[in-house]
Design a protein around this motif. Structure first.
Motif, mmCIF file in Angstrom:
data_model
loop_
_atom_site.group_PDB
_atom_site.id
_atom_site.type_symbol
_atom_site.label_atom_id
_atom_site.label_comp_id
_atom_site.label_asym_id
_atom_site.label_seq_id
_atom_site.Cartn_x
_atom_site.Cartn_y
_atom_site.Cartn_z
ATOM 1 N N UNK A 2 0.829 -1.204 0.000
ATOM 2 C CA UNK A 2 0.000 0.000 0.000
ATOM 3 C C UNK A 2 0.867 1.260 0.000
ATOM 4 N N UNK A 3 1.966 1.227 0.756
ATOM 5 C CA UNK A 3 2.879 2.373 0.790
ATOM 6 C C UNK A 3 3.513 2.604 -0.580
ATOM 7 N N UNK A 4 3.975 1.524 -1.198
ATOM 8 C CA UNK A 4 4.624 1.634 -2.507
ATOM 9 C C UNK A 4 3.650 2.152 -3.553
ATOM 10 N N UNK A 5 2.423 1.678 -3.482
ATOM 11 C CA UNK A 5 1.391 2.108 -4.436
ATOM 12 C C UNK A 5 1.080 3.600 -4.273
ATOM 13 N N UNK A 6 0.990 4.032 -3.016
ATOM 14 C CA UNK A 6 0.729 5.444 -2.756
ATOM 15 C C UNK A 6 1.877 6.306 -3.267
ATOM 16 N N UNK A 7 3.088 5.842 -3.073
ATOM 17 C CA UNK A 7 4.257 6.580 -3.556
ATOM 18 C C UNK A 7 4.256 6.676 -5.080
ATOM 19 N N UNK A 8 3.826 5.603 -5.739
ATOM 20 C CA UNK A 8 3.760 5.621 -7.198
ATOM 21 C C UNK A 8 2.753 6.660 -7.679
ATOM 22 N N UNK A 9 1.614 6.743 -7.005
ATOM 23 C CA UNK A 9 0.602 7.740 -7.365
ATOM 24 C C UNK A 9 1.132 9.158 -7.138
ATOM 25 N N UNK A 10 1.841 9.356 -6.043
ATOM 26 C CA UNK A 10 2.412 10.674 -5.758
ATOM 27 C C UNK A 10 3.416 11.069 -6.838
ATOM 28 N N UNK A 11 4.283 10.123 -7.201
ATOM 29 C CA UNK A 11 5.272 10.420 -8.233
ATOM 30 C C UNK A 11 4.603 10.658 -9.577
#
Length: 214
Positions: free
Chosen positions: A192-201
């Protein structure tokens, strides 16, 4: 201003690469409301299986001697290449399949590169921003058992950047299968953290693309 969006996931529901690319597209349009998005979906509308071969061999035949099929193939290649050349920025959604890119995306690259404007040494995308949105079901980062097993992203970066001259940004989402795979249950928080970071980037990249092309 225009953004060319290329999707290659064979999934239409639950596709993380589509989801993250949606975020980039939304941010691009929010930053520049007057911009346009041209979309091509290789997952739902793949190129004809014989297009590459017909177009490639057509290049060795004088134009006035080409068959009807060869002329049609060259016309389609020109249209595909034009989509890229008309865009100010480009985003490619590329899920990892069998440790590489999808067959539909590989076919698209092979077809486009038959256009003389995209032949090696031409750098047709020089000055253009390109984002590659990668989605991987497992973990492939440094220190993981499968570090280095992603053979798709480096190749795609070479084509879009080193061969075609684009300025490439890679947006990565990993562990996308954690939510649906019992054996990966302990990784769901990290996923979930990695996915959120991908959306932010992706959002930041979309905004930057719009600002750069303005």
């Amino acid at each position: 201003m225009s953004l060319f969006r290329l999707d290659s996931s064979i999934r239409t529901e639950g596709s993380v690469s589509r989801e993250v690319t949606d975020t980039l597209e939304k941010a691009y349009l929010e930053q520049h409301p007057g911009g346009t998005v041209v979309r091509r979906d290789l997952g739902t509308a793949p190129l004809p299986a014989d297009l590459w071969g017909v177009a490639a061999f057509a290049g060795y035949v004088p134009e006035d001697q080409r068959s009807e099929a060869q002329r049609a193939a060259v016309t389609q290649v020109t249209e595909l290449a034009d989509e890229l050349l008309r865009a100010d920025a480009i985003v490619v959604g590329s899920p990892l399949y069998n440790f590489g890119i999808s067959q539909h995306l590989k076919a698209w690259v092979d077809v486009v590169i038959t256009d003389p404007r995209f032949a090696p040494g031409t750098s047709p995308l020089a000055g253009r921003s390109v984002a590659i949105v990668v989605a991987r079901g497992g973990g492939y980062g440094p220190g993981t058992p499968r570090a280095g097993w992603d053979h798709g992203i480096q190749w795609l970066s070479r084509i879009l950047g080193d061969v075609w001259g684009g300025t490439v940004t890679v947006v990565e989402a990993e562990l996308t299968l954690a939510e649906s795979t019992p054996a990966m249950a302990e990784l769901r928080g990290l996923a979930a953290e990695v996915r959120a970071q991908a959306h932010e980037q992706a959002a930041a990249t979309g905004k930057e693309f719009a600002r750069s092309a303005a």
